[in-house]
Design a protein around this motif. Structure first.
Motif, PDB file in Angstrom:
ATOM      1  N   ARG A 140       0.831  -1.201   0.000  1.00  0.00           N
ATOM      2  CA  ARG A 140       0.000   0.000   0.000  1.00  0.00           C
ATOM      3  C   ARG A 140       0.869   1.257   0.000  1.00  0.00           C
ATOM      4  O   ARG A 140       0.576   2.229  -0.713  1.00  0.00           O
ATOM      5  N   GLN A 187       2.244   1.810  -3.362  1.00  0.00           N
ATOM      6  CA  GLN A 187       1.188   2.354  -4.222  1.00  0.00           C
ATOM      7  C   GLN A 187       1.002   3.846  -3.959  1.00  0.00           C
ATOM      8  O   GLN A 187       0.826   4.639  -4.902  1.00  0.00           O
ATOM      9  N   ILE A 218      -4.926   2.943  -4.717  1.00  0.00           N
ATOM     10  CA  ILE A 218      -4.410   2.807  -3.350  1.00  0.00           C
ATOM     11  C   ILE A 218      -5.408   2.034  -2.485  1.00  0.00           C
ATOM     12  O   ILE A 218      -6.573   2.366  -2.430  1.00  0.00           O
TER      13      ILE A 218
END
Length: 458
Positions: A407, A410, A458
């Motif tokens: 994450r 991202q 995301i």
């Protein structure tokens, strides 16, 4: 890249060779993107055309779509032979035949001769086991025949069969770069690359060998595209344009031909090739080359070494200056998400990309494509957290780094784009630039919601 509709170049190259070698074989190409066909439309088309063979290919992110087409073909008629090829299926042949029972044959590597031999064998009942370059099932065993030797003289290949998609040619476009109404066509001048970057699928697919068409053949093909199909914006889709090998001869061929006044064309090149050949950069600009895509990749010598890029960071600055001095649109590609990347190192990469001064910056996340050294290392080390191939598009984070979660990786990609394209001074300078492509790109990027799309990942 915004609105982008390319012609199916790989299929057109294969179709042309089949037409030449097997003139009695009837061929049709269904371009689902250009004709806006969904899976139900594909099923209806297969029912209508009633083919004996259905073939498709794609990159890793398209693998499931290719399998779905094969599944549909088998649903229509289980006797249809289904064939897939391309870089992903070549590298993941064993896995694909295990996972997708609807696929009958995989053509590995260079496809022209192998596909023709397969068609002949299916027509005549010849032993499939004698065909080099294919993988298939035999009873409960998966068979990988020996690899096919590469075609030695690419000049012997026919021109791509654009006549098979002539009804769609006016639809092919690269809006951001050339406008929606500029006819966009793809040709290849060479195959392969002598470099062995650890993240790249290309060099291994072509056995680490670089082969080129002659300069005259490339110029002839460009002229044919322009005069026969009104092609105006051409992508010379070489894995790596080598100035030192045939740029001089190509310039000599093109400067004699009036059609170069009507076209523009682009290719991708290494930064060290550009810095070593500034005179040739200028000469090719005079015959229509107005955009060059560079794999800058990273600002860290350690990361470049890990990627086996074998480049000097300073070459990027020099290359951008050479392109800018010659009014050539400079397009820089960057890779983030290497195993040792941190929030600080990615911030340094961002700043480097700003300082570089290229006209366009595209940021990608290091992706472990099957067949690459990165994949082997990541797979063996257990770093791969996302095994959904549809996400293997260099925009989705597939692996964490040592210090960043997927994450967070991202999020870092989003911030790269936000900081570059969210800069008001940079946008204003781009929109009012003297360079026509730069003006168009900045207006396009500003109006297409790129940042919103990336944030959604995301």
């Amino acid at each position: 890249m915004g609105e982008y509709l390319p012609p199916p170049a790989g299929l057109l190259i294969l179709a042309a060779y089949i037409e030449e070698q097997l003139p009695d074989v009837e061929i049709e190409i269904l371009d689902c993107q250009a004709e806006k066909k969904d899976f139900k439309d594909i099923e209806k088309y297969i029912e209508y055309f009633s083919p004996s063979i259905v073939a498709t290919s794609g990159f890793t992110c398209n693998a499931y779509l290719c399998a779905r087409v094969a599944e549909i073909a088998k649903k229509v008629n289980n006797d249809i032979f289904t064939v897939v090829g391309g870089q992903h299926f070549s590298a993941a042949a064993e896995e694909s035949l295990n996972d997708f029972p609807e696929i009958d044959y995989i053509i590995r590597g260079e496809g022209e001769v192998t596909f023709v031999d397969l068609i002949r064998a299916l027509e005549t009942g010849k032993n499939i086991g004698e065909i080099k370059g294919i993988s298939f099932r035999h009873i409960k065993e998966i068979i990988h025949n020996p690899p096919r030797p590469l075609i030695q003289n690419l000049d012997t290949l026919p021109y791509p069969a654009y006549h098979l998609v002539e009804k769609n040619i006016e639809k092919y476009h690269f809006t951001m770069m050339a406008g929606k109404n500029t006819r966009y066509m793809i040709l290849e001048g060479s195959r392969g690359c002598p470099h062995k970057c650890s993240f790249c699928t290309q060099w291994k697919h072509w056995n680490g060998v670089w082969r080129t068409k002659s300069a005259r053949r490339i110029a002839d093909e460009m002229e044919y595209f322009n005069e026969r199909f009104d092609g105006e914006f051409l992508w010379l889709t070489d894995d790596n344009f080598r100035y030192d090998k045939n740029a001089e001869e190509l310039w000599k061929e093109l400067r004699q031909r009036p059609f170069t006044d009507d076209i523009s064309w682009f290719f991708q090149a290494r930064t060290d090739e550009i810095t070593s050949n500034p005179d040739m950069v200028a000469k090719l600009r005079d015959v229509g080359n107005n955009w060059i895509l560079m794999g800058v990749e990273n600002n860290s010598p350690a990361v470049l070494k890990d990627l086996k890029k074998n480049l000097q960071v300073n070459d990027a600055y020099k290359a951008v200056k050479i392109l800018n001095d010659n009014d050539i649109f400079s397009h820089a590609m960057f890779i983030m998400g290497s195993r040792g990347d941190t929030a600080i190192s990615i911030e340094q990469l961002r700043q480097f990309s700003f300082d570089l001064g290229s006209d366009l910056a595209l940021y990608t996340i290091l992706t472990p494509f099957p067949g690459t050294q990165i994949y082997e290392n990541a797979y063996q080390s257990g770093w791969i957290e996302d095994t959904n191939y549809s996400h293997y598009d260099m925009a989705h984070a597939i692996m964490p780094t040592e210090t960043l979660s997927r994450r967070q990786v991202q999020e870092e990609l989003f911030h790269c784009y936000k900081d570059f394209y969210g800069s008001i001074p940079r946008n204003i300078a781009g929109i009012f630039s003297k360079n026509k492509i730069k003006r168009r790109v900045n207006r396009h990027m500003a109006g297409k919601g790129v940042l919103k799309s990336l944030k959604g990942l995301i």
